[in-house]
Scaffold this motif. Structure first.
Motif, PDB file in Angstrom:
ATOM      1  N   UNK A 184       0.815  -1.212   0.000  1.00 36.70           N
ATOM      2  CA  UNK A 184       0.000   0.000   0.000  1.00 36.70           C
ATOM      3  C   UNK A 184       0.851   1.267   0.000  1.00 36.70           C
ATOM      4  N   UNK A 185       2.121   1.142   0.317  1.00 38.13           N
ATOM      5  CA  UNK A 185       3.004   2.299   0.344  1.00 38.13           C
ATOM      6  C   UNK A 185       3.784   2.464  -0.959  1.00 38.13           C
ATOM      7  N   UNK A 186       3.532   1.595  -1.919  1.00 39.31           N
ATOM      8  CA  UNK A 186       4.219   1.679  -3.204  1.00 39.31           C
ATOM      9  C   UNK A 186       3.354   2.437  -4.211  1.00 39.31           C
ATOM     10  N   UNK A 187       3.859   2.551  -5.431  1.00 39.05           N
ATOM     11  CA  UNK A 187       3.089   3.162  -6.518  1.00 39.05           C
ATOM     12  C   UNK A 187       2.307   2.124  -7.317  1.00 39.05           C
ATOM     13  N   UNK A 188       2.097   0.935  -6.736  1.00 38.99           N
ATOM     14  CA  UNK A 188       1.362  -0.119  -7.434  1.00 38.99           C
ATOM     15  C   UNK A 188      -0.006   0.393  -7.866  1.00 38.99           C
ATOM     16  N   UNK A 189      -0.379   0.089  -9.113  1.00 38.61           N
ATOM     17  CA  UNK A 189      -1.674   0.542  -9.643  1.00 38.61           C
ATOM     18  C   UNK A 189      -2.713  -0.570  -9.598  1.00 38.61           C
ATOM     19  N   UNK A 190      -2.351  -1.752  -9.092  1.00 40.35           N
ATOM     20  CA  UNK A 190      -3.242  -2.910  -8.997  1.00 40.35           C
ATOM     21  C   UNK A 190      -3.763  -3.344 -10.365  1.00 40.35           C
ATOM     22  N   UNK A 191      -2.933  -3.233 -11.382  1.00 43.95           N
ATOM     23  CA  UNK A 191      -3.358  -3.647 -12.724  1.00 43.95           C
ATOM     24  C   UNK A 191      -3.554  -5.149 -12.809  1.00 43.95           C
ATOM     25  N   UNK A 192      -2.808  -5.918 -12.002  1.00 44.10           N
ATOM     26  CA  UNK A 192      -2.960  -7.373 -11.993  1.00 44.10           C
ATOM     27  C   UNK A 192      -2.197  -8.096 -13.079  1.00 44.10           C
ATOM     28  N   UNK A 193      -1.359  -7.395 -13.846  1.00 48.20           N
ATOM     29  CA  UNK A 193      -0.596  -8.086 -14.885  1.00 48.20           C
ATOM     30  C   UNK A 193       0.393  -9.086 -14.290  1.00 48.20           C
ATOM     31  N   UNK A 194       0.868  -8.814 -13.087  1.00 54.49           N
ATOM     32  CA  UNK A 194       1.750  -9.780 -12.417  1.00 54.49           C
ATOM     33  C   UNK A 194       0.984 -11.061 -12.095  1.00 54.49           C
ATOM     34  N   UNK A 195      -0.301 -10.936 -11.799  1.00 54.40           N
ATOM     35  CA  UNK A 195      -1.125 -12.108 -11.493  1.00 54.40           C
ATOM     36  C   UNK A 195      -1.272 -12.985 -12.730  1.00 54.40           C
ATOM     37  N   UNK A 196      -1.627 -12.366 -13.856  1.00 54.62           N
ATOM     38  CA  UNK A 196      -1.902 -13.155 -15.060  1.00 54.62           C
ATOM     39  C   UNK A 196      -0.639 -13.745 -15.665  1.00 54.62           C
ATOM     40  N   UNK A 197       0.537 -13.260 -15.248  1.00 52.91           N
ATOM     41  CA  UNK A 197       1.786 -13.799 -15.779  1.00 52.91           C
ATOM     42  C   UNK A 197       2.531 -14.670 -14.771  1.00 52.91           C
ATOM     43  N   UNK A 198       1.990 -14.829 -13.573  1.00 54.76           N
ATOM     44  CA  UNK A 198       2.581 -15.729 -12.577  1.00 54.76           C
ATOM     45  C   UNK A 198       2.220 -17.164 -12.961  1.00 54.76           C
ATOM     46  N   UNK A 199       3.181 -18.117 -12.953  1.00 58.64           N
ATOM     47  CA  UNK A 199       2.862 -19.487 -13.378  1.00 58.64           C
ATOM     48  C   UNK A 199       2.175 -20.316 -12.309  1.00 58.64           C
ATOM     49  N   UNK A 200       2.172 -19.802 -11.071  1.00 57.51           N
ATOM     50  CA  UNK A 200       1.587 -20.549  -9.951  1.00 57.51           C
ATOM     51  C   UNK A 200       0.594 -19.636  -9.219  1.00 57.51           C
ATOM     52  N   UNK A 201       0.258 -19.977  -7.987  1.00 61.35           N
ATOM     53  CA  UNK A 201      -0.721 -19.194  -7.239  1.00 61.35           C
ATOM     54  C   UNK A 201      -0.107 -18.237  -6.243  1.00 61.35           C
ATOM     55  N   UNK A 202       1.113 -17.776  -6.506  1.00 65.82           N
ATOM     56  CA  UNK A 202       1.773 -16.864  -5.577  1.00 65.82           C
ATOM     57  C   UNK A 202       1.146 -15.473  -5.592  1.00 65.82           C
ATOM     58  N   UNK A 203       0.489 -15.135  -6.686  1.00 67.19           N
ATOM     59  CA  UNK A 203      -0.180 -13.837  -6.802  1.00 67.19           C
ATOM     60  C   UNK A 203      -1.631 -14.068  -7.214  1.00 67.19           C
ATOM     61  N   UNK A 204      -2.530 -13.344  -6.592  1.00 70.50           N
ATOM     62  CA  UNK A 204      -3.956 -13.477  -6.906  1.00 70.50           C
ATOM     63  C   UNK A 204      -4.677 -12.196  -6.496  1.00 70.50           C
TER      64      UNK A 204
END
Length: 573
Positions: A184-204
């Motif tokens: 929450x303290x970063x500039x993350x925009x919550x686009x979720x592209x990291x989720x769709x490119x993660x090969x496992x369930x580490x990001x959701x």
């Protein structure tokens, strides 16, 4: 051309082709975990190792170039043993609780492990654990991370945000938020592209289904759901429906079976957004000295967060119009509630979106103006919709076609193309032309803004005036565009930005297909729907016309500003 042999098959490929790509051209698939073409080609996982005759050491096929005369063995005893060992080692540092993982059945590690016949590992399981803010729209489970670096490279190369990084040293080396910050303290925009490119369930995405089940179980609550344009061309992917079968009508029937009282089309409020945003653009364009330029679209919350974090001086250039999601939320708990004689305090308003950032947006205090709690109580991603359907064992292929509920289920082709990059711009220009000239333009007049090019620009003439426009999708492309604007290298009147490549069709909440990017094909489907629509101009939507006649009076009226616009400068990040 380079000539080589792979598994005794003669192969001829262009120079600078990797062994992995050459094998694929020859119909030979080499297992891999971390590889993403042009994004992550670092050989981190060592799963794609192959043997080259004459060499003692195995090499990673994803980043080793083919050479003339090379003889590659992808499944030699040595390669097989090493691949199995490497997977076993990865599993030793992975929390393999597949039954409670969002990626179960769609996990690259799970598939490779099963294919290799691994039923047990010789190593002690010592997976990483770390605290995470579970209220965040984006969740990271460190215990499932396989250190493939995909999230880092995706965030850096596609989105230019640099949120993820390598942390720790030695055996403690892992992936985490850069500088060990809270997300929450970063500039993350919550686009979720990291989720769709993660090969496992580490990001959701954050799982909100329990809230929905409570609302559906309460007989005192009226549940209302709206469905975004881009969802209609993707929802079938997660429930096994071919694109020709995954109709909007079946989707509506499924939502009714789940238990929603009212099912509406966000295309209605996309058309409403065009009326508000288009009218706002015409007002600014005809009084240019009173405003800062260019005017930017504001319907993508990831882009809004990006602007506020990275280019705060341009927040005033954003349209004040809310996104279609939030416009519909406000209308549901005011005009819809009144028209259907429902107590707005007893409405549970849900939206199904192709987006993770929408989970953030609905919680922003400044977008809740109907006076009955949150205008949108909860956001589900397309993936969560598919889970709901699978959980109830709904046989979607056998469902009858149903229509969206009356009045607020009507939309135009212009609203549908909101889900594709360039769609908001094209829809807005169609209606801006009408608002300026009093007549409709040729319906295909603005199709230059279509396509997957990450930064497009065009000039259109309306009543003798040149309107200079630009469209960008993906935040790395957006940053290039913003830097060019900031340096005075380009000048535009109207700019559309979507945080995800390809727009909402490629959103971070859409179904995940390993190694495939489907934004383009989904976008083409949206344009196909537009082409076959009876109504293709937002200002001709009878539901929108009725809304203004009975409730809002006219675009940008006092009530319209209260319900449908927002002060973006005061948004909380």
């Amino acid at each position: 051309m380079v000539n080589l042999r792979i598994n005794n098959v003669d192969v001829s490929v262009p120079e600078n082709t990797t062994i992995l790509e050459a094998a694929r051209l020859a119909g030979i698939e080499i297992p891999h975990l971390c590889y993403l073409k042009d994004i992550n080609e670092i050989g981190a996982c060592r799963v794609c190792v192959v043997e080259i005759e004459g060499m003692d050491e195995l090499v990673s096929s994803c980043n080793t170039l083919c050479r003339d005369g090379m003889h590659v063995l992808t499944n030699s005893p040595k390669a097989r043993a090493c691949r199995r060992y490497n997977i076993e080692f990865i599993l030793a540092n992975h929390k393999s609780h597949c039954t409670t993982c969002t990626r179960s059945g769609n996990c690259v590690l799970q598939k490779i492990s099963n294919d290799l016949g691994i039923v047990d590992t010789p190593f002690e399981n010592t997976y990483e654990e770390s605290a995470w803010n579970m209220e965040s729209p984006l969740i990271r489970d460190a215990s499932k991370c396989v250190k493939c670096m995909r999230c880092i490279q995706t965030c850096d190369k596609i989105q230019s945000m640099g949120i993820w990084d390598i942390t720790g040293t030695g055996y403690r080396t892992t992936v985490g938020v850069k500088d060990n910050q809270d997300i929450k303290d970063t500039h993350c925009v919550y686009c979720g592209q990291c989720i769709t490119h993660c090969p496992v369930g580490a990001l959701r995405e954050r799982n909100d289904l329990s809230k929905l089940y409570r609302a559906l179980a309460d007989p005192e609550i009226t549940t209302v759901v709206q469905v975004a344009p881009a969802v209609r061309v993707a929802w079938g992917e997660g429930v096994g429906l071919h694109s020709s079968m995954s109709t909007t009508g079946k989707m509506v029937s499924a939502l009714k079976q789940i238990g929603f009282d009212y099912v509406y089309d966000t295309v209605y409020s996309a058309d409403l957004t065009i009326m508000e945003e288009g009218s706002e653009f015409v007002e600014r364009f005809t009084h240019k000295d009173e405003y800062s330029w260019p005017m930017f679209t504001s319907c993508c919350p990831g882009w809004v967060r990006f602007t506020k974090h990275e280019y705060p001086d341009y927040v005033k250039n954003l349209s004040t119009a809310k996104s279609p999601q939030q416009m519909f939320g406000a209308v549901i708990k005011s005009y819809v509630a009144k028209k259907n004689d429902i107590d707005p305090d007893k409405i549970f308003s849900v939206s199904v979106m192709p987006c993770v950032a929408k989970k953030y947006e609905c919680g922003v205090e400044q977008v809740n103006d109907a006076g009955h709690g949150r205008d949108v109580d909860m956001v589900l991603t397309t993936r969560e919709l598919d889970r709901l359907i699978r959980a109830d064992r709904i046989q979607v292929e056998h469902l009858n076609e149903s229509r969206f509920d009356e009045v607020f289920g009507e939309g135009t082709g212009a609203g549908v193309i909101f889900g594709a990059t360039g769609g908001v711009m094209e829809a807005a220009l169609r209606s801006a032309y009408f608002l300026i000239t009093g007549s409709n333009p040729p319906v295909e007049a603005f199709k230059q803004v279509r396509g997957m090019n990450g930064w497009k620009e065009a000039v259109f003439e309306i009543e003798g005036m040149d309107v200079r426009v630009a469209v960008a999708s993906g935040l790395a492309n957006t940053r290039r565009l913003m830097e060019a604007i900031d340096k005075g290298e380009v000048e535009y009147d109207f700019v559309e930005i979507m945080a995800c490549p390809g727009g909402c069709a490629g959103g971070g909440g859409q179904p995940i297909h390993e190694g495939e990017e489907l934004a383009e094909s989904r976008g083409k489907s949206l344009y196909g729907i537009d082409k076959n629509s009876k109504l293709r101009f937002s200002h001709e939507n009878p539901s929108v016309i009725l809304t203004y006649e009975e409730y809002l009076e006219k675009p940008n009226s006092h009530l319209a500003h209260e319900l449908l616009h927002t002060d973006l400068e005061s948004w909380e990040l």
